[in-house]
Design a protein around this motif. Structure first.
Motif, mmCIF file in Angstrom:
data_model
loop_
_atom_site.group_PDB
_atom_site.id
_atom_site.type_symbol
_atom_site.label_atom_id
_atom_site.label_comp_id
_atom_site.label_asym_id
_atom_site.label_seq_id
_atom_site.Cartn_x
_atom_site.Cartn_y
_atom_site.Cartn_z
ATOM 1 N N UNK A 99 0.848 -1.191 0.000
ATOM 2 C CA UNK A 99 0.000 0.000 0.000
ATOM 3 C C UNK A 99 0.888 1.247 0.000
ATOM 4 N N UNK A 100 0.733 2.081 -1.007
ATOM 5 C CA UNK A 100 1.483 3.332 -1.076
ATOM 6 C C UNK A 100 0.733 4.393 -0.277
ATOM 7 N N UNK A 101 1.445 5.079 0.629
ATOM 8 C CA UNK A 101 0.801 6.188 1.332
ATOM 9 C C UNK A 101 0.862 7.448 0.476
ATOM 10 N N UNK A 102 1.819 7.508 -0.429
ATOM 11 C CA UNK A 102 1.823 8.480 -1.529
ATOM 12 C C UNK A 102 2.170 7.671 -2.775
ATOM 13 N N UNK A 103 1.203 7.557 -3.661
ATOM 14 C CA UNK A 103 1.372 6.767 -4.887
ATOM 15 C C UNK A 103 2.567 7.275 -5.704
ATOM 16 N N UNK A 104 3.227 6.385 -6.442
ATOM 17 C CA UNK A 104 4.331 6.820 -7.303
ATOM 18 C C UNK A 104 3.868 7.910 -8.272
ATOM 19 N N UNK A 105 4.648 8.983 -8.341
ATOM 20 C CA UNK A 105 4.334 10.078 -9.256
ATOM 21 C C UNK A 105 5.576 10.930 -9.482
ATOM 22 N N UNK A 106 5.464 11.900 -10.410
ATOM 23 C CA UNK A 106 6.548 12.839 -10.684
ATOM 24 C C UNK A 106 6.276 14.111 -9.885
ATOM 25 N N UNK A 107 7.195 14.428 -8.977
ATOM 26 C CA UNK A 107 7.082 15.598 -8.111
ATOM 27 C C UNK A 107 7.873 16.751 -8.722
ATOM 28 N N UNK A 108 7.400 17.969 -8.515
ATOM 29 C CA UNK A 108 8.050 19.197 -8.994
ATOM 30 C C UNK A 108 8.249 19.163 -10.519
ATOM 31 N N UNK A 109 7.233 18.677 -11.208
ATOM 32 C CA UNK A 109 7.305 18.525 -12.667
ATOM 33 C C UNK A 109 7.682 19.844 -13.342
ATOM 34 N N UNK A 110 8.692 19.778 -14.221
ATOM 35 C CA UNK A 110 9.151 20.941 -14.963
ATOM 36 C C UNK A 110 10.095 21.854 -14.193
ATOM 37 N N UNK A 111 10.379 21.531 -12.931
ATOM 38 C CA UNK A 111 11.281 22.342 -12.116
ATOM 39 C C UNK A 111 12.645 21.659 -12.011
ATOM 40 N N UNK A 112 13.623 22.395 -11.478
ATOM 41 C CA UNK A 112 14.984 21.859 -11.353
ATOM 42 C C UNK A 112 15.018 20.580 -10.518
ATOM 43 N N UNK A 113 14.181 20.470 -9.517
ATOM 44 C CA UNK A 113 14.174 19.300 -8.641
ATOM 45 C C UNK A 113 13.211 18.207 -9.061
ATOM 46 N N UNK A 114 12.799 18.190 -10.342
ATOM 47 C CA UNK A 114 11.844 17.175 -10.802
ATOM 48 C C UNK A 114 12.350 15.782 -10.459
ATOM 49 N N UNK A 115 11.450 14.969 -9.898
ATOM 50 C CA UNK A 115 11.843 13.640 -9.438
ATOM 51 C C UNK A 115 10.651 12.701 -9.407
ATOM 52 N N UNK A 116 10.938 11.421 -9.579
ATOM 53 C CA UNK A 116 9.940 10.382 -9.345
ATOM 54 C C UNK A 116 10.025 10.035 -7.869
ATOM 55 N N UNK A 117 8.877 9.853 -7.225
ATOM 56 C CA UNK A 117 8.885 9.537 -5.794
ATOM 57 C C UNK A 117 7.722 8.619 -5.457
ATOM 58 N N UNK A 118 7.879 7.881 -4.370
ATOM 59 C CA UNK A 118 6.803 7.039 -3.826
ATOM 60 C C UNK A 118 7.079 6.817 -2.346
ATOM 61 N N UNK A 119 6.006 6.728 -1.577
ATOM 62 C CA UNK A 119 6.098 6.507 -0.137
ATOM 63 C C UNK A 119 5.253 5.294 0.241
ATOM 64 N N UNK A 120 5.776 4.499 1.145
ATOM 65 C CA UNK A 120 5.033 3.374 1.702
ATOM 66 C C UNK A 120 5.587 3.115 3.098
ATOM 67 N N UNK A 121 4.932 2.245 3.842
ATOM 68 C CA UNK A 121 5.400 1.949 5.194
ATOM 69 C C UNK A 121 5.798 0.483 5.298
ATOM 70 N N UNK A 122 6.729 0.223 6.209
ATOM 71 C CA UNK A 122 7.120 -1.161 6.473
ATOM 72 C C UNK A 122 6.137 -1.761 7.483
ATOM 73 N N UNK A 123 6.280 -3.034 7.832
ATOM 74 C CA UNK A 123 5.318 -3.663 8.754
ATOM 75 C C UNK A 123 5.248 -3.014 10.134
ATOM 76 N N UNK A 124 6.244 -2.208 10.503
ATOM 77 C CA UNK A 124 6.245 -1.536 11.805
ATOM 78 C C UNK A 124 5.710 -0.113 11.743
ATOM 79 N N UNK A 125 5.343 0.357 10.549
ATOM 80 C CA UNK A 125 4.833 1.714 10.412
ATOM 81 C C UNK A 125 5.894 2.752 10.109
ATOM 82 N N UNK A 126 7.137 2.320 9.825
ATOM 83 C CA UNK A 126 8.202 3.251 9.433
ATOM 84 C C UNK A 126 7.988 3.670 7.985
#
Length: 142
Positions: A99-126
């Motif tokens: 389960x992604x807590x922030x689905x994979x996407x392109x952040x800061x699109x068109x800016x100098x820091x443009x990046x692909x990112x995704x967030x999820x948690x491990x079984x302990x909630x980290x």
């Protein structure tokens, strides 16, 4: 970008067995030294250690900050991967039904820091963030 020295990170967990399986079998981290209450992993070239915590330890308060319209969990950790590695990890996590807590996407699109990112948690909630830059020189771009 020059060679980066490996970092060391140790985190507490309630269930060492479940977390060991997640980092080894889901994320594909190679296991290193271990004992009955801790285990080392090669976390994408960095030393990562799970330490089983005593039962009386209380969980820290959850904090979130808005970044690019998303509520980002703090603290979080992860790795900046090469583009193809990031895409492969995204597919692997999807196939494992993570389960992604922030689905994979392109952040800061068109800016100098443009990046692909995704967030999820491990079984302990980290919270973990994995990101990638098409141009790694933009990692610290303003």
């Amino acid at each position: 970008m020059s060679t980066v020295s490996p970092f060391h990170l140790a985190i507490p967990v309630d269930n060492l067995s479940v977390c060991r399986s997640f980092y080894r079998d889901v994320l594909g981290c190679k296991e290193g030294r271990s004992s009955s209450h801790w285990v080392d992993f090669n976390f994408f070239g960095h030393q990562f250690v799970l330490h089983e915590k005593p039962e009386e330890t209380t969980a820290p308060k959850k904090v979130y900050n808005e970044v690019d319209g998303h509520q980002v969990p703090v603290p979080h950790f992860g790795v900046v991967l090469e583009w193809n590695q990031w895409q492969a990890l995204k597919e692997k996590l999807t196939n494992h039904r993570i389960h992604f807590i922030i689905e994979p996407y392109i952040r800061f699109k068109g800016e100098a820091g443009e990046q692909a990112t995704m967030f999820f948690i491990d079984p302990e909630g980290n919270a973990l963030e994995f990101k990638s830059f098409k141009n790694i020189d933009n990692l610290f771009a303003l």
